[in-house]
Design an enzyme around this catalytic site. Structure first.
Site, PDB file in Angstrom:
ATOM      1  N   LYS A  66       0.507  -1.494  -0.299  1.00  0.00           N
ATOM      2  CA  LYS A  66       0.091  -0.060  -0.242  1.00  0.00           C
ATOM      3  C   LYS A  66       0.774   1.096   0.224  1.00  0.00           C
ATOM      4  O   LYS A  66       1.813   1.166   0.947  1.00  0.00           O
ATOM      5  CB  LYS A  66      -1.481  -0.257   1.159  1.00  0.00           C
ATOM      6  CG  LYS A  66      -1.463   1.125   1.104  1.00  0.00           C
ATOM      7  CD  LYS A  66      -2.775   0.755   2.888  1.00  0.00           C
ATOM      8  CE  LYS A  66      -4.054   2.287   2.152  1.00  0.00           C
ATOM      9  NZ  LYS A  66      -5.093   1.420   3.291  1.00  0.00           N
ATOM     10  N   GLY A  71       5.779   0.824   6.235  1.00  0.00           N
ATOM     11  CA  GLY A  71       7.290  -0.284   5.513  1.00  0.00           C
ATOM     12  C   GLY A  71       7.566   0.223   3.886  1.00  0.00           C
ATOM     13  O   GLY A  71       8.093   0.471   3.497  1.00  0.00           O
ATOM     14  N   CYS A  72       6.306   0.053   3.494  1.00  0.00           N
ATOM     15  CA  CYS A  72       6.262   0.909   2.051  1.00  0.00           C
ATOM     16  C   CYS A  72       6.895   2.199   1.544  1.00  0.00           C
ATOM     17  O   CYS A  72       7.463   2.347   0.510  1.00  0.00           O
ATOM     18  CB  CYS A  72       4.848   0.856   0.994  1.00  0.00           C
ATOM     19  SG  CYS A  72       4.078  -1.066   1.232  1.00  0.00           S
ATOM     20  N   THR A  73       6.664   3.026   2.372  1.00  0.00           N
ATOM     21  CA  THR A  73       7.515   4.641   2.480  1.00  0.00           C
ATOM     22  C   THR A  73       8.774   3.978   1.899  1.00  0.00           C
ATOM     23  O   THR A  73       9.947   4.420   1.120  1.00  0.00           O
ATOM     24  CB  THR A  73       7.008   5.247   3.085  1.00  0.00           C
ATOM     25  OG1 THR A  73       4.959   5.717   2.914  1.00  0.00           O
ATOM     26  CG2 THR A  73       7.202   6.732   2.531  1.00  0.00           C
ATOM     27  N   ALA A  76      10.197   2.161  -1.591  1.00  0.00           N
ATOM     28  CA  ALA A  76       9.731   3.310  -2.608  1.00  0.00           C
ATOM     29  C   ALA A  76      11.355   4.120  -2.146  1.00  0.00           C
ATOM     30  O   ALA A  76      11.591   4.144  -3.353  1.00  0.00           O
ATOM     31  CB  ALA A  76       8.744   3.934  -2.142  1.00  0.00           C
TER      32      ALA A  76
END
Length: 179
Positions: A66, A71-73, A76
């Site tokens: 998401k 974690g995704c940030t 990325a």
């Protein structure tokens, strides 16, 4: 005086602690060496992108749950910071999540991401790659992408799979695997 739990309250509390059926995991990953499944998805810039558009190039597909979560940030931003290592090796980097295009656009702008994000809102690619799994957080079950990265060689075959990825340090690991 502390009130004693009623039998119904005890039963309800015990039911919350009971494990449910096992969670489904990414067991349908295509094997290394197999032809990578094609997909066609909308990109963050509104164009339609298919895996076959990159025939003859090495492609790094990273599936993440998401946009704009911790974690995704982190993942990325690490890919952003390592992006020159991918381009100098001639690799295309594509991020895929079930988020819609507008959310990808905000995420990309907020963190200055130089690579393409693909909106897999119907989980077409995630299911084809076997990364659409049932997860559990705080006792709640939901479906999301398993954090998984694949390197697809210029021949269109899966060269490497990274499963159960930890966001920190992963971009460097993938870049190193490109040679």
């Amino acid at each position: 005086m502390a009130a004693k739990k009623t039998a119904a309250a005890k039963k309800k509390a015990a039911a919350k602690k009971k494990p449910g059926p096992p969670l489904k995991s990414a067991t349908n990953l295509p094997p290394v060496g197999s032809v990578a499944p094609n997909f066609t998805l909308e990109a963050d810039d509104g164009r339609t992108v298919s895996l076959r558009d990159f025939a003859g190039q090495t492609v790094v597909l990273y599936f993440y749950p998401k946009d704009d979560t911790t974690g995704c940030t982190a993942q990325a931003c690490e890919f952003r910071d390592a992006f020159p290592r991918f381009t100098t090796k001639g690799a295309v980097l594509l991020g895929i999540s079930p988020d819609p295009v507008k959310k990808h656009q905000k995420f990309k702008a907020k963190y200055g991401l130089p690579f393409t994000l693909l909106a897999d809102v119907e989980q077409q690619a995630a299911k084809a790659y076997g990364v659409w799994i049932e997860k559990q957080l705080y006792g709640n079950r939901y479906w999301a992408n398993a954090r998984t990265t694949l390197i697809i060689g210029a021949d269109g075959r899966i060269a490497r799979i990274f499963e159960q990825v930890e966001p920190e340090g992963h971009a460097a690991e993938v870049a190193a695997a490109l040679g």
